[in-house]
Design a protein around this motif. Structure first.
Motif, PDB file in Angstrom:
ATOM      1  N   LYS A  93       0.808  -1.099  -0.030  1.00 44.51           N
ATOM      2  CA  LYS A  93      -0.042  -0.037  -0.254  1.00 44.51           C
ATOM      3  C   LYS A  93       1.055   1.155  -0.145  1.00 44.51           C
ATOM      4  CE  LYS A  93      -3.936   1.786   2.466  1.00 44.51           C
ATOM      5  NZ  LYS A  93      -4.671   1.848   3.680  1.00 44.51           N
ATOM      6  N   LYS A  95       1.422   5.637  -0.807  1.00 48.49           N
ATOM      7  CA  LYS A  95       0.946   6.985  -0.862  1.00 48.49           C
ATOM      8  C   LYS A  95       1.692   7.796  -1.902  1.00 48.49           C
ATOM      9  CE  LYS A  95      -0.978  10.519   1.940  1.00 48.49           C
ATOM     10  NZ  LYS A  95      -1.009  11.214   3.258  1.00 48.49           N
ATOM     11  N   GLU A 102      -3.797   6.938  -2.555  1.00 50.44           N
ATOM     12  CA  GLU A 102      -3.238   5.817  -1.713  1.00 50.44           C
ATOM     13  C   GLU A 102      -3.600   4.798  -2.905  1.00 50.44           C
ATOM     14  OE1 GLU A 102      -4.510   4.968   1.991  1.00 50.44           O
ATOM     15  OE2 GLU A 102      -3.629   6.800   2.937  1.00 50.44           O
ATOM     16  N   LEU A 153       3.241   2.571   2.900  1.00 48.42           N
ATOM     17  CA  LEU A 153       2.317   2.638   4.173  1.00 48.42           C
ATOM     18  C   LEU A 153       2.447   1.215   4.701  1.00 48.42           C
ATOM     19  CD1 LEU A 153      -0.521   4.734   2.739  1.00 48.42           C
ATOM     20  CD2 LEU A 153       1.201   5.702   3.967  1.00 48.42           C
TER      21      LEU A 153
END
Length: 158
Positions: A93, A95, A102, A153
């Motif tokens: 994940k 950003k 995201e 993330l």
């Protein structure tokens, strides 16, 4: 010598299925098309025969390429992968630092990449840039439009 490619069990199964399809179904169809075209008479002016031979040649090239890929394919042992950094088969994940967006991607072998399902190749610019990064790190990736900055993330395996 071709490069070694790493595959998930699913990706290797798809490769084998495609190779089997081409060898056991498409190859006999191509031979049958050539036989039917040959039966129609003079081969020197038989466009159907020429087309069937060309199609067979393309099929044989595809089979040879897939056999080479399969010979150099290696199955990834997911149990030995480090979960602390981005590797092949990581679900990441990220950003985008420029716009705050995201995204979630799975890094896979080049042949398994499919952007629609969120699978990106480890050989793509973004894939290469994310490899080896840990949660909290920022990957600076040079793309044709400039430099993108992605913060990692989350890293997981599913």
């Amino acid at each position: 010598m071709s490069a070694v490619s790493y595959y998930t069990a699913e990706g290797l199964k798809k490769l084998r299925e495609e190779l089997d399809q081409l060898k056991n179904i498409e190859r006999p169809k191509a031979s049958q098309a050539i036989a039917e075209a040959r039966d129609k008479g003079d081969l020197s002016e038989n466009a159907e025969y020429d087309a069937a031979k060309e199609a067979q040649g393309m099929l044989e090239m595809r089979i040879a390429k897939l056999e080479e890929i399969h010979a150099n394919a290696r199955l990834i042992d997911e149990s030995n992968l480090d979960l602390s950094k981005v590797l092949v088969l990581s679900n990441v994940k990220i950003k985008n630092q420029n716009n705050g967006m995201e995204m979630k991607y799975t890094l896979v072998a080049e042949s398994e990449a499919d952007l629609k399902t969120g699978k990106i190749s480890v050989t793509s610019p973004i894939g290469k840039g994310l490899l080896g990064k840990k949660v909290g790190e920022v990957a600076e990736i040079t793309v044709p439009n400039g430099v993108l900055k992605f913060e990692i993330l989350e890293i997981s395996r599913e």
